[in-house]
Motif scaffolding. Structure first.
Motif, mmCIF file in Angstrom:
data_model
loop_
_atom_site.group_PDB
_atom_site.id
_atom_site.type_symbol
_atom_site.label_atom_id
_atom_site.label_comp_id
_atom_site.label_asym_id
_atom_site.label_seq_id
_atom_site.Cartn_x
_atom_site.Cartn_y
_atom_site.Cartn_z
ATOM 1 N N ILE A 163 0.832 -1.208 0.000
ATOM 2 C CA ILE A 163 0.000 0.000 0.000
ATOM 3 C C ILE A 163 0.870 1.262 0.000
ATOM 4 O O ILE A 163 1.847 1.356 0.735
ATOM 5 C CB ILE A 163 -1.003 0.007 1.175
ATOM 6 C CG1 ILE A 163 -2.054 1.079 0.932
ATOM 7 C CG2 ILE A 163 -0.306 0.236 2.525
ATOM 8 C CD1 ILE A 163 -3.359 0.830 1.629
ATOM 9 N N LEU A 164 0.520 2.195 -0.866
ATOM 10 C CA LEU A 164 1.188 3.493 -1.023
ATOM 11 C C LEU A 164 2.610 3.394 -1.576
ATOM 12 O O LEU A 164 3.367 4.363 -1.533
ATOM 13 C CB LEU A 164 1.174 4.293 0.287
ATOM 14 C CG LEU A 164 -0.168 4.972 0.598
ATOM 15 C CD1 LEU A 164 -0.135 5.620 1.980
ATOM 16 C CD2 LEU A 164 -0.511 6.022 -0.450
ATOM 17 N N SER A 165 2.985 2.222 -2.086
ATOM 18 C CA SER A 165 4.271 2.115 -2.799
ATOM 19 C C SER A 165 4.019 2.390 -4.273
ATOM 20 O O SER A 165 2.903 2.191 -4.758
ATOM 21 C CB SER A 165 4.846 0.708 -2.671
ATOM 22 O OG SER A 165 5.279 0.458 -1.371
ATOM 23 N N ARG A 166 5.082 2.822 -4.974
ATOM 24 C CA ARG A 166 4.918 3.136 -6.392
ATOM 25 C C ARG A 166 6.040 2.544 -7.234
ATOM 26 O O ARG A 166 7.148 2.336 -6.748
ATOM 27 C CB ARG A 166 4.871 4.654 -6.595
ATOM 28 C CG ARG A 166 3.628 5.249 -6.014
ATOM 29 C CD ARG A 166 3.435 6.719 -6.284
ATOM 30 N NE ARG A 166 2.142 7.090 -5.760
ATOM 31 C CZ ARG A 166 1.004 7.039 -6.459
ATOM 32 N NH1 ARG A 166 1.012 6.693 -7.740
ATOM 33 N NH2 ARG A 166 -0.145 7.357 -5.900
ATOM 34 N N TYR A 167 5.687 2.282 -8.491
ATOM 35 C CA TYR A 167 6.655 1.852 -9.492
ATOM 36 C C TYR A 167 6.549 2.836 -10.652
ATOM 37 O O TYR A 167 5.496 2.925 -11.282
ATOM 38 C CB TYR A 167 6.318 0.434 -9.965
ATOM 39 C CG TYR A 167 7.137 -0.038 -11.144
ATOM 40 C CD1 TYR A 167 8.433 -0.508 -10.962
ATOM 41 C CD2 TYR A 167 6.623 -0.013 -12.430
ATOM 42 C CE1 TYR A 167 9.183 -0.925 -12.050
ATOM 43 C CE2 TYR A 167 7.364 -0.433 -13.522
ATOM 44 C CZ TYR A 167 8.653 -0.886 -13.323
ATOM 45 O OH TYR A 167 9.395 -1.305 -14.395
ATOM 46 N N LYS A 168 7.616 3.581 -10.886
ATOM 47 C CA LYS A 168 7.612 4.602 -11.929
ATOM 48 C C LYS A 168 6.338 5.460 -11.866
ATOM 49 O O LYS A 168 5.665 5.679 -12.872
ATOM 50 C CB LYS A 168 7.779 3.959 -13.309
ATOM 51 C CG LYS A 168 9.104 3.188 -13.408
ATOM 52 C CD LYS A 168 9.392 2.686 -14.792
ATOM 53 C CE LYS A 168 10.716 1.901 -14.808
ATOM 54 N NZ LYS A 168 10.996 1.258 -16.085
ATOM 55 N N GLY A 169 6.005 5.856 -10.654
ATOM 56 C CA GLY A 169 4.874 6.748 -10.448
ATOM 57 C C GLY A 169 3.525 6.071 -10.311
ATOM 58 O O GLY A 169 2.545 6.719 -9.941
ATOM 59 N N ARG A 170 3.449 4.772 -10.614
ATOM 60 C CA ARG A 170 2.147 4.095 -10.529
ATOM 61 C C ARG A 170 2.041 3.284 -9.249
ATOM 62 O O ARG A 170 2.997 2.611 -8.839
ATOM 63 C CB ARG A 170 1.972 3.169 -11.733
ATOM 64 C CG ARG A 170 1.910 3.965 -13.032
ATOM 65 C CD ARG A 170 2.152 3.075 -14.201
ATOM 66 N NE ARG A 170 0.999 2.216 -14.461
ATOM 67 C CZ ARG A 170 1.015 1.208 -15.326
ATOM 68 N NH1 ARG A 170 2.131 0.910 -15.973
ATOM 69 N NH2 ARG A 170 -0.066 0.491 -15.520
ATOM 70 N N ALA A 171 0.865 3.320 -8.635
ATOM 71 C CA ALA A 171 0.662 2.594 -7.384
ATOM 72 C C ALA A 171 0.773 1.095 -7.618
ATOM 73 O O ALA A 171 0.290 0.572 -8.630
ATOM 74 C CB ALA A 171 -0.716 2.920 -6.814
ATOM 75 N N LEU A 172 1.403 0.385 -6.693
ATOM 76 C CA LEU A 172 1.400 -1.067 -6.758
ATOM 77 C C LEU A 172 -0.047 -1.534 -6.611
ATOM 78 O O LEU A 172 -0.806 -0.998 -5.810
ATOM 79 C CB LEU A 172 2.275 -1.670 -5.658
ATOM 80 C CG LEU A 172 3.741 -1.250 -5.687
ATOM 81 C CD1 LEU A 172 4.572 -2.137 -4.753
ATOM 82 C CD2 LEU A 172 4.304 -1.315 -7.100
ATOM 83 N N GLY A 173 -0.401 -2.504 -7.412
ATOM 84 C CA GLY A 173 -1.790 -2.974 -7.403
ATOM 85 C C GLY A 173 -2.606 -2.353 -8.513
ATOM 86 O O GLY A 173 -3.717 -2.802 -8.788
ATOM 87 N N ALA A 174 -2.069 -1.314 -9.151
ATOM 88 C CA ALA A 174 -2.812 -0.659 -10.239
ATOM 89 C C ALA A 174 -2.175 -0.940 -11.591
ATOM 90 O O ALA A 174 -2.458 -0.263 -12.572
ATOM 91 C CB ALA A 174 -2.884 0.853 -9.987
ATOM 92 N N ILE A 175 -1.317 -1.954 -11.653
ATOM 93 C CA ILE A 175 -0.548 -2.194 -12.877
ATOM 94 C C ILE A 175 -1.028 -3.453 -13.621
ATOM 95 O O ILE A 175 -1.285 -3.420 -14.820
ATOM 96 C CB ILE A 175 0.967 -2.274 -12.547
ATOM 97 C CG1 ILE A 175 1.411 -0.973 -11.850
ATOM 98 C CG2 ILE A 175 1.784 -2.515 -13.819
ATOM 99 C CD1 ILE A 175 2.801 -1.009 -11.256
ATOM 100 N N GLY A 176 -1.174 -4.557 -12.915
ATOM 101 C CA GLY A 176 -1.666 -5.791 -13.537
ATOM 102 C C GLY A 176 -3.183 -5.750 -13.733
ATOM 103 O O GLY A 176 -3.823 -4.731 -13.469
ATOM 104 N N GLU A 177 -3.763 -6.861 -14.188
ATOM 105 C CA GLU A 177 -5.230 -6.911 -14.371
ATOM 106 C C GLU A 177 -5.952 -6.789 -13.033
ATOM 107 O O GLU A 177 -6.999 -6.166 -12.924
ATOM 108 C CB GLU A 177 -5.658 -8.217 -15.054
ATOM 109 C CG GLU A 177 -5.624 -8.179 -16.560
ATOM 110 C CD GLU A 177 -4.218 -8.302 -17.112
ATOM 111 O OE1 GLU A 177 -3.330 -8.795 -16.388
ATOM 112 O OE2 GLU A 177 -4.001 -7.901 -18.278
#
Ligand SMILES: *Cc1c(COP(=O)(O)O)cnc(C)c1O
Length: 380
Positions: free
Chosen positions: A158-172
């Motif tokens: 929670i509240l971590s990011r990858y290249k500006g995107r939240a974890l959990g908001a990248i895959g399906e």
């Protein structure tokens, strides 16, 4: 223990919100606090839809149902993770395929995924260890090219990011956990994050025991019936009220944890410089949430010795996962890995997590780690 490993944080507003929930007179799932938490998570992560569920484990199970993972299928995942990651796959009659970890972040090594793909592979299940992102660009590229789902275990993210995107908001889809040991918690709880709109409608059915009750409550159908397979993945309002209080303070909670994490990181630098231990690596482009501060010792023996040394001083430091591929159930249910998991076996045996919770005074822990190595602590 004088200094425990972790302590569940309480913001102080939990009771007030629980009282409001009780006074509201409706305590089952999908109530007002549940909806507020879900909206909050959608704003926080940018995911398409968030659904509150009873645990991170439940979110993982729902992802596998919605992803259509079934008997004979394979799902590629790290071995250095919690049993729930693999159980969710096994419960569908499918097999986890374990791949080795990267030596820097301890996350699944994305360069080993291609070789693990077979005609049975349906999904990749990256786990963001310690809230530090997996190499998601590479993982998404492989998944797109091979037509695989990416289902994130973001239980710690929670509240971590990858290249500006939240974890959990990248895959399906993704699973978050609100277990007492996580940064934001409600004792036991979790969330399913859905990014691909194709899964939204069925998620509402699966969580409501396979019925279209959600549509009924919105007035879209005039009675609800059993339409699909499902289970009960609802969260009661008291729990959601507790979580609401935590989510409101989420940025500050993570900020306070980061201050402690940075304190450890800075203070232990001289020991790393002398080759006594290695500190966590956070790659460029990753913003982490200070979920875990771990150190890697030079051998399993020194790890165990330091753990015992700290325990004698009343400080509880703990190791982490026994690699799933070596565990009884992993050997029973796992499909054969294409390569031995040498890095996972090595690093998991040398890893020690230091206490990290709001209210911790880290200086005593830092002193004790220096004392173990017989080192004077340099003035900073
Ligand atoms: C905590 C955790 C889970 C399980 O979450 P629960 O809410 O305890 O069910 C799953 N995977 C990982 C990586 C976790 O850290």
């Amino acid at each position: 223990m004088r200094i425990p490993f972790s302590k569940p944080y309480v913001t102080g507003r939990e009771m007030e919100y629980i009282r409001q929930a009780i006074d509201g007179g409706k305590l089952t799932g999908n109530g007002e606090f549940s909806r507020k938490c879900a909206r909050g998570l959608e704003e926080m992560t940018g995911c398409r839809k968030a659904i509150l569920v009873p645990s991170g484990t439940a979110a993982l199970e729902m992802m596998m149902i919605l992803g259509g993972i079934g008997p004979g299928d394979e799902v590629i995942m790290p071995s250095f993770t919690f049993s729930s990651t693999a159980n969710a796959v096994v419960l569908r009659g499918a097999s986890p395929v374990f791949v080795d970890m990267r030596p820097d972040t301890l996350n699944m090594d994305e360069t080993l995924i291609e070789a693990a793909i077979t005609p049975r592979t349906k999904a990749i299940l990256p786990v963001h260890y310690a809230g530090v992102a997996c190499e998601m660009d590479a993982i998404m590229r492989i998944a797109r090219a091979r037509n695989l789902l990416v289902l994130e275990d973001a239980a710690q993210g929670i509240l971590s990011r990858y290249k500006g995107r939240a974890l959990g908001a990248i895959g399906e889809m993704a699973a978050l956990s609100f277990h007492e040991t996580k940064n934001i918690h409600c004792g036991e709880g979790g969330a399913l994050l859905i990014n691909d709109p194709a899964f939204v409608e069925r998620a509402e059915i699966v969580m409501e025991k396979g019925t279209d009750r959600s549509k009924f409550f919105r007035g879209e159908v005039d009675k609800y019936t059993w339409v699909d397979m499902g289970s009960s993945y609802l969260v009661n309002e008291m729990t959601a009220a507790f979580l609401r209080a935590q989510l409101e303070e989420a940025e500050r909670i993570v900020g306070d944890r980061l201050a402690l994490w940075n304190r450890y990181h800075k203070a232990l630098a001289p020991l790393e410089a002398e080759g006594k231990l290695r500190r966590p690596v956070v790659p460029e482009g990753c913003e982490h949430n200070a979920h875990i501060f771990y150190i890697l010792l030079d051998s399993a023996e020194s790890r165990d010795a330091l753990m015992a040394f700290l325990k004698e001083r009343g400080i509880l430091a703990v190791f982490h996962y026994i690699p799933l591929d070596t565990a009884l159930a992993g050997r029973t249910y796992g499909a054969p890995s294409p390569k031995p998991l040498g890095v996972t076996a090595d690093l998991s045996a040398r890893l020690l997590r230091l206490p990290l919770f709001i209210g911790l005074e880290p200086e005593e822990v830092i002193e004790a780690v220096f004392a173990f190595f017989g080192k004077e602590r340099p003035k900073e």
